[in-house]
Enzyme design. Sequence first.
Site, PDB file in Angstrom:
ATOM      1  N   ASN A 103     -10.437   9.315   3.803  1.00  0.00           N
ATOM      2  CA  ASN A 103     -11.314   8.726   2.788  1.00  0.00           C
ATOM      3  C   ASN A 103     -10.651   8.315   1.480  1.00  0.00           C
ATOM      4  O   ASN A 103     -11.242   7.576   0.714  1.00  0.00           O
ATOM      5  CB  ASN A 103     -12.442   9.701   2.453  1.00  0.00           C
ATOM      6  CG  ASN A 103     -13.279  10.035   3.648  1.00  0.00           C
ATOM      7  OD1 ASN A 103     -13.797   9.152   4.325  1.00  0.00           O
ATOM      8  ND2 ASN A 103     -13.408  11.316   3.940  1.00  0.00           N
ATOM      9  N   TYR A 104      -9.455   8.812   1.216  1.00  0.00           N
ATOM     10  CA  TYR A 104      -8.879   8.574  -0.115  1.00  0.00           C
ATOM     11  C   TYR A 104      -7.530   7.875  -0.120  1.00  0.00           C
ATOM     12  O   TYR A 104      -7.121   7.350  -1.140  1.00  0.00           O
ATOM     13  CB  TYR A 104      -8.746   9.898  -0.868  1.00  0.00           C
ATOM     14  CG  TYR A 104     -10.075  10.443  -1.317  1.00  0.00           C
ATOM     15  CD1 TYR A 104     -10.729   9.878  -2.405  1.00  0.00           C
ATOM     16  CD2 TYR A 104     -10.684  11.489  -0.658  1.00  0.00           C
ATOM     17  CE1 TYR A 104     -11.959  10.355  -2.819  1.00  0.00           C
ATOM     18  CE2 TYR A 104     -11.919  11.974  -1.053  1.00  0.00           C
ATOM     19  CZ  TYR A 104     -12.554  11.404  -2.142  1.00  0.00           C
ATOM     20  OH  TYR A 104     -13.764  11.869  -2.540  1.00  0.00           O
TER      21      TYR A 104
END
Length: 567
Positions: A524-525
């Site tokens: 996600n990052y």
Amino acid sequence: LIDSSFSHLLCDVGRWEEAKYESGVKWKFLEHKGPCFPPEFESLPDNVRFYYNGKVVKLSLASEEVALFFGQMLDHEYTTKAVFRENFFKDWRKEMSSEERLLIQDLNKCDFSELHAMHKAKVEARKNMSKEEKLTVEEYGFCLLDHHRERIGNFKIEPPGLFRGRGEHPKQGMLKKRIQPEHVIINCSSESKIPAPPPGHRWKEIRHDNTVTWLASWTENIQGSIKYIMLNANSKLKGEKDWEKYEVARRLKTCVDSIRRQYTQDFKSKQMGTRQRAVALYFIDKLALRAGNEKEEGETADTVGCCSLRVEHITVHPNLDASDFVVEFDFLGKDSIRYYNKVPVEKKVFKNVILFMENKNPSDELFDRLNTAVLNKHLSSLMDGLTAKVFRTFNASITLQEQLKKLSNKSDNPSEKLLSYNRANRAVAILCNHQRAPPKTFDQSMANLQAKIVARKEQLALAKTEFKQAKKENKAKGDAKIQTLVERKKKAVERCEEQVLKMEVQATDREENKQIALGTSKLNYLDPRISVAWCKNMDVPLDKIYNKSQRDKFAWAIDMTEADFVF
DNA sequence: CCTTTCACTTAGCAATCACAAT
DNA sequence: ATTGTGATTGCTAAGTGAAAGG
């Protein structure tokens, strides 16, 4: 215009009719089979009995189902928690007939053990079959989006059960009700085949909204929130959004210096609101805190993010362990994961924090003049598309890039390279506070690995002596046979050394990873292009870093990224 | 303006799978 | 073939933030 690198996602047969992307219109054609419903509950066999106060009680269908939910969870800690038991019992009683309600007044007198045993037996039995799953996936797991077959992420309606919140959730144990087709809204193209509801049922509504990405939705009864059926992460729609997210974060890179200068200026603003905004932003930027939206009290576990921090969550230390101006954070964040950190901050930040705490109770908000809406409104004025969460993405990705550069060398061996990657990933996970419960068997498996290392080392020692012996013999009367023996022994030594090294690296990696979850940041990052470029530069095969589903999700990045990519 | 609704991303744990060791 | 283990996938709760509603 769509980046040409998306072409493989958008079209895998033939050419584009038109290479244009109309922003705002999400799709042109959507067809699907509708959601898959869990099987209806059937009453329990006669030999599976429920006891109240030591006596068998035959429950009605509705209350029996709920009793089974509790019985299934019996060896879970949840069922011992007072709040869970109270909520469960209250909701269970609502499902009971009036006679049952009269009789069953005390959860402690209920005996679910036969229900529990039946459930365990069923789980055991399912292990030996579970093949029909594939058929379901084929039937419900895919849809047609803009004439492409796409995998659906969650195509099943969530089955009923007992709500399991995280942390001290006030609603834990409440009955999560069964969803009927009559509760479900279907979203598809008007010109598509409309999914058929299960026999004897009808949908709540058929909608043709092409500005949203969900295929079906329903409202859940615990929080009253909407649940969606959406596409898998490897779909075009999700891939594009992912790419956009990282592009916004990369734009922040170009203006982050001036934003930092500005909030540093704002530390001494005459406006209290501006100062609070500046300090909050400093924390979000430096510590990768979440924004911290307000939450309704009593509806969820008591957790906070940056803007919702309370005085009781921080302690100030003018000096601590040889550092000046230390702020100590101790609060529960998302999923009730504890954030604990002692951070030396700038003097002006420190003074401001003390000022914000003045004349407040522990339970008062630290940033009483600030909320996420105000903060995000300010941020969007600094850069188009900038919100608080962009800082997390930006700082995570830039950290990975920096750490990879610092830690890895092209001359390292493959397992060292992998360790470096994991360490860079770990630095990000620590920054973002991505924790996990240490695996239950962690100590055991660590000991096993150590034992294997010891065994292999012994083998290595043996191989070494054999090698020496062979060399000696070779010197004495070096015929061809001995010559090959020497070679063979040499190989064996090298192989052993390699394996010992590999296992030691593995042990280090695992030990360091005990309480850290790498998956969340990876998924996600971290801009996948950083990882793809690193693999190219380091000659590391991509599948050492990403498994199959991750490679699918990041197909867009794998396709477009060259070795010279810089975040 | 403030609150609520809606749509979407992010999150950790549990279940299941795959594969190695026995 | 069986079992034990780490890796992968599934599940769904819990966030963020824009837009709608009042």
